[in-house]
Enzyme design. Structure first.
Site, PDB file in Angstrom:
ATOM      1  N   ASP A 293       6.945  49.790  37.618  1.00 13.77           N
ATOM      2  CA  ASP A 293       7.473  49.927  36.263  1.00 13.77           C
ATOM      3  C   ASP A 293       6.522  49.433  35.177  1.00 13.77           C
ATOM      4  O   ASP A 293       6.951  48.942  34.138  1.00 13.77           O
ATOM      5  CB  ASP A 293       8.790  49.154  36.168  1.00 13.77           C
ATOM      6  CG  ASP A 293       8.662  47.732  36.714  1.00 13.77           C
ATOM      7  OD1 ASP A 293       7.522  47.238  36.774  1.00 13.77           O
ATOM      8  OD2 ASP A 293       9.682  47.138  37.089  1.00 13.77           O
TER       9      ASP A 293
ATOM     10  N   GLU B 115       9.283  52.491  44.851  1.00 12.98           N
ATOM     11  CA  GLU B 115      10.167  51.449  44.272  1.00 12.98           C
ATOM     12  C   GLU B 115      10.994  52.046  43.119  1.00 12.98           C
ATOM     13  O   GLU B 115      11.072  51.498  42.023  1.00 12.98           O
ATOM     14  CB  GLU B 115       9.373  50.229  43.801  1.00 12.98           C
ATOM     15  CG  GLU B 115      10.208  48.972  43.642  1.00 12.98           C
ATOM     16  CD  GLU B 115       9.384  47.781  43.151  1.00 12.98           C
ATOM     17  OE1 GLU B 115       9.031  47.724  41.966  1.00 12.98           O
ATOM     18  OE2 GLU B 115       9.079  46.921  43.990  1.00 12.98           O
TER      19      GLU B 115
ATOM     20  N   GLU C  15       9.625  46.963  31.064  1.00 15.81           N
ATOM     21  CA  GLU C  15       9.705  47.571  32.400  1.00 15.81           C
ATOM     22  C   GLU C  15      10.976  48.397  32.625  1.00 15.81           C
ATOM     23  O   GLU C  15      10.942  49.424  33.306  1.00 15.81           O
ATOM     24  CB  GLU C  15       9.591  46.491  33.479  1.00 15.81           C
ATOM     25  CG  GLU C  15       8.209  45.859  33.607  1.00 15.81           C
ATOM     26  CD  GLU C  15       7.955  44.743  32.599  1.00 15.81           C
ATOM     27  OE1 GLU C  15       8.876  44.408  31.806  1.00 15.81           O
ATOM     28  OE2 GLU C  15       6.834  44.205  32.572  1.00 15.81           O
TER      29      GLU C  15
ATOM     30  N   HIS D 239       5.380  34.862  33.926  1.00 14.42           N
ATOM     31  CA  HIS D 239       4.505  35.604  33.009  1.00 14.42           C
ATOM     32  C   HIS D 239       5.223  36.645  32.156  1.00 14.42           C
ATOM     33  O   HIS D 239       4.620  37.248  31.285  1.00 14.42           O
ATOM     34  CB  HIS D 239       3.415  36.331  33.806  1.00 14.42           C
ATOM     35  CG  HIS D 239       3.957  37.477  34.625  1.00 14.42           C
ATOM     36  ND1 HIS D 239       4.510  37.296  35.853  1.00 14.42           N
ATOM     37  CD2 HIS D 239       4.064  38.801  34.362  1.00 14.42           C
ATOM     38  CE1 HIS D 239       4.918  38.463  36.328  1.00 14.42           C
ATOM     39  NE2 HIS D 239       4.663  39.395  35.439  1.00 14.42           N
TER      40      HIS D 239
ATOM     41  N   ARG E 236       7.008  39.113  29.615  1.00 15.92           N
ATOM     42  CA  ARG E 236       6.965  39.189  28.160  1.00 15.92           C
ATOM     43  C   ARG E 236       8.221  38.640  27.498  1.00 15.92           C
ATOM     44  O   ARG E 236       8.150  37.959  26.472  1.00 15.92           O
ATOM     45  CB  ARG E 236       6.805  40.652  27.705  1.00 15.92           C
ATOM     46  CG  ARG E 236       5.388  41.040  27.477  1.00 15.92           C
ATOM     47  CD  ARG E 236       5.183  42.534  27.499  1.00 15.92           C
ATOM     48  NE  ARG E 236       3.880  42.791  28.086  1.00 15.92           N
ATOM     49  CZ  ARG E 236       2.769  42.951  27.387  1.00 15.92           C
ATOM     50  NH1 ARG E 236       2.796  42.940  26.070  1.00 15.92           N
ATOM     51  NH2 ARG E 236       1.622  43.148  27.986  1.00 15.92           N
TER      52      ARG E 236
ATOM     53  N   HIS F 143      -1.123  33.239  35.229  1.00 12.71           N
ATOM     54  CA  HIS F 143      -1.516  34.608  34.908  1.00 12.71           C
ATOM     55  C   HIS F 143      -2.684  34.593  33.924  1.00 12.71           C
ATOM     56  O   HIS F 143      -2.785  33.705  33.075  1.00 12.71           O
ATOM     57  CB  HIS F 143      -0.285  35.283  34.289  1.00 12.71           C
ATOM     58  CG  HIS F 143      -0.321  36.768  34.235  1.00 12.71           C
ATOM     59  ND1 HIS F 143      -1.097  37.451  33.335  1.00 12.71           N
ATOM     60  CD2 HIS F 143       0.339  37.702  34.954  1.00 12.71           C
ATOM     61  CE1 HIS F 143      -0.905  38.751  33.508  1.00 12.71           C
ATOM     62  NE2 HIS F 143      -0.033  38.934  34.490  1.00 12.71           N
TER      63      HIS F 143
HETATM   64  C1  UD1 Z   1       1.612  43.677  33.362  1.00 11.58           C
HETATM   65  C2  UD1 Z   1       2.862  44.583  33.409  1.00 11.58           C
HETATM   66  C3  UD1 Z   1       4.040  43.835  34.017  1.00 11.58           C
HETATM   67  C4  UD1 Z   1       3.672  43.232  35.367  1.00 11.58           C
HETATM   68  C5  UD1 Z   1       2.405  42.402  35.230  1.00 11.58           C
HETATM   69  C6  UD1 Z   1       1.971  41.935  36.601  1.00 11.58           C
HETATM   70  C7  UD1 Z   1       3.113  46.222  31.596  1.00 11.58           C
HETATM   71  C8  UD1 Z   1       3.579  46.497  30.232  1.00 11.58           C
HETATM   72  N1  UD1 Z   1       3.236  44.970  32.048  1.00 11.58           N
HETATM   73  O1  UD1 Z   1       1.877  42.627  32.457  1.00 11.58           O
HETATM   74  O2  UD1 Z   1       5.113  44.743  34.220  1.00 11.58           O
HETATM   75  O3  UD1 Z   1       4.721  42.386  35.795  1.00 11.58           O
HETATM   76  O4  UD1 Z   1       1.355  43.195  34.667  1.00 11.58           O
HETATM   77  O5  UD1 Z   1       1.131  40.847  36.545  1.00 11.58           O
HETATM   78  O6  UD1 Z   1       2.628  47.127  32.249  1.00 11.58           O
HETATM   79  N2  UD1 Z   1      -5.659  39.908  31.837  1.00 11.58           N
HETATM   80  C9  UD1 Z   1      -6.954  39.573  32.218  1.00 11.58           C
HETATM   81  N3  UD1 Z   1      -7.357  39.863  33.503  1.00 11.58           N
HETATM   82  C10 UD1 Z   1      -6.539  40.447  34.413  1.00 11.58           C
HETATM   83  C11 UD1 Z   1      -5.224  40.768  34.023  1.00 11.58           C
HETATM   84  C12 UD1 Z   1      -4.813  40.520  32.735  1.00 11.58           C
HETATM   85  O7  UD1 Z   1      -7.712  39.044  31.449  1.00 11.58           O
HETATM   86  O8  UD1 Z   1      -6.961  40.658  35.550  1.00 11.58           O
HETATM   87  C13 UD1 Z   1      -5.220  39.611  30.454  1.00 11.58           C
HETATM   88  C14 UD1 Z   1      -5.873  40.539  29.409  1.00 11.58           C
HETATM   89  O9  UD1 Z   1      -6.091  39.797  28.240  1.00 11.58           O
HETATM   90  C15 UD1 Z   1      -4.797  41.596  29.164  1.00 11.58           C
HETATM   91  C16 UD1 Z   1      -3.550  40.731  29.280  1.00 11.58           C
HETATM   92  O10 UD1 Z   1      -3.813  39.826  30.349  1.00 11.58           O
HETATM   93  O11 UD1 Z   1      -4.912  42.236  27.922  1.00 11.58           O
HETATM   94  C17 UD1 Z   1      -2.263  41.457  29.480  1.00 11.58           C
HETATM   95  O12 UD1 Z   1      -2.312  42.410  30.530  1.00 11.58           O
HETATM   96  P1  UD1 Z   1      -1.160  43.569  30.587  1.00 11.58           P
HETATM   97  O13 UD1 Z   1      -1.351  44.364  31.814  1.00 11.58           O
HETATM   98  O14 UD1 Z   1      -1.115  44.285  29.291  1.00 11.58           O
HETATM   99  O15 UD1 Z   1       0.186  42.773  30.668  1.00 11.58           O
HETATM  100  P2  UD1 Z   1       0.758  41.772  31.748  1.00 11.58           P
HETATM  101  O16 UD1 Z   1       1.445  40.713  30.987  1.00 11.58           O
HETATM  102  O17 UD1 Z   1      -0.290  41.402  32.710  1.00 11.58           O
HETATM  103  N1  UDP Z   2       0.450  37.059  43.412  1.00  6.86           N
HETATM  104  C1  UDP Z   2      -0.867  36.755  43.762  1.00  6.86           C
HETATM  105  N2  UDP Z   2      -1.452  35.663  43.183  1.00  6.86           N
HETATM  106  C2  UDP Z   2      -0.805  34.859  42.298  1.00  6.86           C
HETATM  107  C3  UDP Z   2       0.536  35.200  41.946  1.00  6.86           C
HETATM  108  C4  UDP Z   2       1.126  36.311  42.519  1.00  6.86           C
HETATM  109  O1  UDP Z   2      -1.487  37.443  44.570  1.00  6.86           O
HETATM  110  O2  UDP Z   2      -1.404  33.882  41.826  1.00  6.86           O
HETATM  111  C5  UDP Z   2       1.063  38.267  44.021  1.00  6.86           C
HETATM  112  C6  UDP Z   2       2.439  38.077  44.607  1.00  6.86           C
HETATM  113  O3  UDP Z   2       2.369  37.665  45.951  1.00  6.86           O
HETATM  114  C7  UDP Z   2       3.067  39.448  44.453  1.00  6.86           C
HETATM  115  C8  UDP Z   2       2.419  39.988  43.182  1.00  6.86           C
HETATM  116  O4  UDP Z   2       1.252  39.205  42.969  1.00  6.86           O
HETATM  117  O5  UDP Z   2       2.715  40.319  45.512  1.00  6.86           O
HETATM  118  C9  UDP Z   2       3.366  39.873  42.041  1.00  6.86           C
HETATM  119  O6  UDP Z   2       2.684  40.095  40.860  1.00  6.86           O
HETATM  120  P1  UDP Z   2       3.221  39.648  39.439  1.00  6.86           P
HETATM  121  O7  UDP Z   2       4.125  38.474  39.584  1.00  6.86           O
HETATM  122  O8  UDP Z   2       2.022  39.510  38.563  1.00  6.86           O
HETATM  123  O9  UDP Z   2       4.000  40.928  38.942  1.00  6.86           O
HETATM  124  P2  UDP Z   2       5.502  41.446  39.069  1.00  6.86           P
HETATM  125  O10 UDP Z   2       5.827  41.538  40.523  1.00  6.86           O
HETATM  126  O11 UDP Z   2       6.366  40.488  38.323  1.00  6.86           O
HETATM  127  O12 UDP Z   2       5.472  42.771  38.382  1.00  6.86           O
END
Ligand code: UD1
Ligand code: UDP
Length: 381
Positions: free
Chosen positions: A97, A119, A133, A211, A213, A244
């Site tokens: 999602d 899923e 989501e 993490h 939003r 995160h």
């Molecule tokens: C995203 C997903 C959320 C999911 C989460 C998993 C959307 C809208 N949100 O949220 O559903 O639960 O991923 O973790 O799709 N960043 C880094 N390095 C990384 C990853 C992220 O620097 O490897 C930072 C960047 O500044 C980036 C910010 O995190 O712009 C946000 O990333 P984004 O994918 O937009 O949102 P998440 O909060 O990670």
């Molecule tokens: N996870 C990971 N390292 C971490 C935290 C989570 O590998 O430090 C894994 C976790 O086991 C799961 C996935 O990341 O498989 C979940 O991701 P996240 O919580 O970012 O996203 P969500 O499931 O809420 O979309």
């Protein structure tokens, strides 16, 4: 000729949950896997590719620091549009999602390429919670031609929206991934420096991830304050919070944890050490989706720090508890588990409702049937 199935993913959880599907496609005589990364996440996605031996065919490299939802959506749509025009796969497979899922599906629709949604059918029925989501998965369900529902409840949710055709009950692929990882993981190979000052032998470790939003700001601050109160009250506990990469989350937690030697913030853990940390922890507090499913599989109690969940199955079996984000309530519920052995035992003596580790096989079987027998071009919506 083999049918070409493009698996698209962008974030850490999509990577974990699609890895088993990519492998199952590769084993099929009738299908060819094309792996595309939007790289909505960069480091957090890359870390799991090596463990699951996935080599991308296309890497769109779209992440930008502090990306907004609209900017990211626009980049994914444009980049996927170009790639689909060039590659013309027979099916696009997405998982979950995220913005990647919703937008890659839309791009596929514009090219009249059918979409398989892994899923499918999770719902809270609250459009802003989780945000964005809940709307992303609803829109993906409208577009998808194949719906891989992880549980019976997910099948029912789809049916209540009139989606009954090509809905397959598969279990959740995260169980395939976590069981495979737990089997292959060798504790002696884990680098303990990753956990900072955490000592799993000396302390009861509370493993935390948060993490979402909708929890940003006050919600995350309340969670962090609650953890501080709990560790102050229980000198035999430590908190391990792999935080995160999103800077918005870090900025809130860091000052609250500062100066406390049993509140340990570390960088996001790679999947293998994270699974190890789940195994070694006393309990898990999270607002994550995937962790809610993994914890019952690993027989760890999980307290869900959200006001609702699209994964009520484990709450119903008793393996998880939905505790909200109120600071006092987080303290009360955690203290209960730290103090009440019977309650703790009760939570870990339940059956995992999310799958049996064979979801990816069922998904690939359904894809083969759909592409080879049903001939999607003549199917109705
Ligand atoms: C995203 C997903 C959320 C999911 C989460 C998993 C959307 C809208 N949100 O949220 O559903 O639960 O991923 O973790 O799709 N960043 C880094 N390095 C990384 C990853 C992220 O620097 O490897 C930072 C960047 O500044 C980036 C910010 O995190 O712009 C946000 O990333 P984004 O994918 O937009 O949102 P998440 O909060 O990670
Ligand atoms: N996870 C990971 N390292 C971490 C935290 C989570 O590998 O430090 C894994 C976790 O086991 C799961 C996935 O990341 O498989 C979940 O991701 P996240 O919580 O970012 O996203 P969500 O499931 O809420 O979309």
């Amino acid at each position: 000729m083999k049918k070409r199935v493009m698996c698209v993913f962008g974030t850490r959880p999509e990577g974990v949950k699609l890895a088993p599907v990519v492998h199952a496609i590769k084993q099929s005589k009738h299908l060819e896997a094309i792996v595309t990364l939007t790289a909505q996440h960069r480091e957090m996605l890359d870390q799991m590719l090596a463990w699951f031996s996935i080599k991308p065919d296309h890497d769109l490299d779209l992440m930008r620091p502090r990306q907004t939802l609209a900017e990211l959506t626009a980049r994914v749509l444009t980049a996927m549009d170009k790639l689909l025009l060039k590659t013309q796969p027979d099916l696009l497979v997405v998982q979950g999602d995220t913005a990647t899922v919703m937008t890659a599906s839309l791009a596929a629709f514009y090219h009249k390429i059918p979409v398989g949604h892994v899923e499918a059918g999770l719902r809270t029925n609250d459009r802003y919670n989780p945000f964005p989501e809940e709307m992303a998965r609803r829109q993906t369900s409208r577009i998808a031609s194949l719906h891989f529902a992880p549980t019976k409840l997910a099948v029912q949710n789809l049916a209540s929206e009139g989606i009954t055709e090509n809905v397959i009950l598969t279990g959740n692929t995260v169980i395939d991934a976590v069981l495979d990882t737990a089997n292959r993981l060798k504790p002696k190979d884990i680098d303990h420096k990753l956990f900072g000052k955490i000592n799993f032998e000396k302390y009861r470790v509370l493993l935390v991830t948060a993490h979402r939003r909708e929890n940003w700001g006050a919600g995350i601050a309340d969670i962090a304050e609650a953890l501080r109160r709990i560790t102050d009250q229980f000198p035999d506990t430590q908190v391990l919070y792999p935080i995160h990469k999103n800077p918005v989350v870090r900025e809130t937690v860091e000052p609250i944890f500062a100066g406390h030697d049993r509140l340990i913030l570390v960088e996001p853990l790679d999947y293998v050490p994270f699974v190890y940390a789940m195994q070694k922890s006393f309990l898990i507090l999270t607002d994550s989706g995937g962790v809610q499913e993994e914890a019952p599989t690993l027989k760890k109690p999980v307290l869900v720090m959200r006001t609702n969940t699209e994964r009520p199955e484990a709450v119903e079996t008793g393996a998880a508890k939905l505790i909200g984000i109120n600071q006092d309530n987080i303290v009360i519920e955690t203290v209960k588990l730290l103090s009440d052995k019977k309650e703790y035992e009760r939570m870990i003596s339940t059956v995992n409702p999310y799958g049996d580790g064979h979801a990816a096989e069922r998904i690939v079987q359904a894809i083969e049937e759909y592409l080879l027998v049903k001939q999607p071009s003549v199917l109705s919506v």
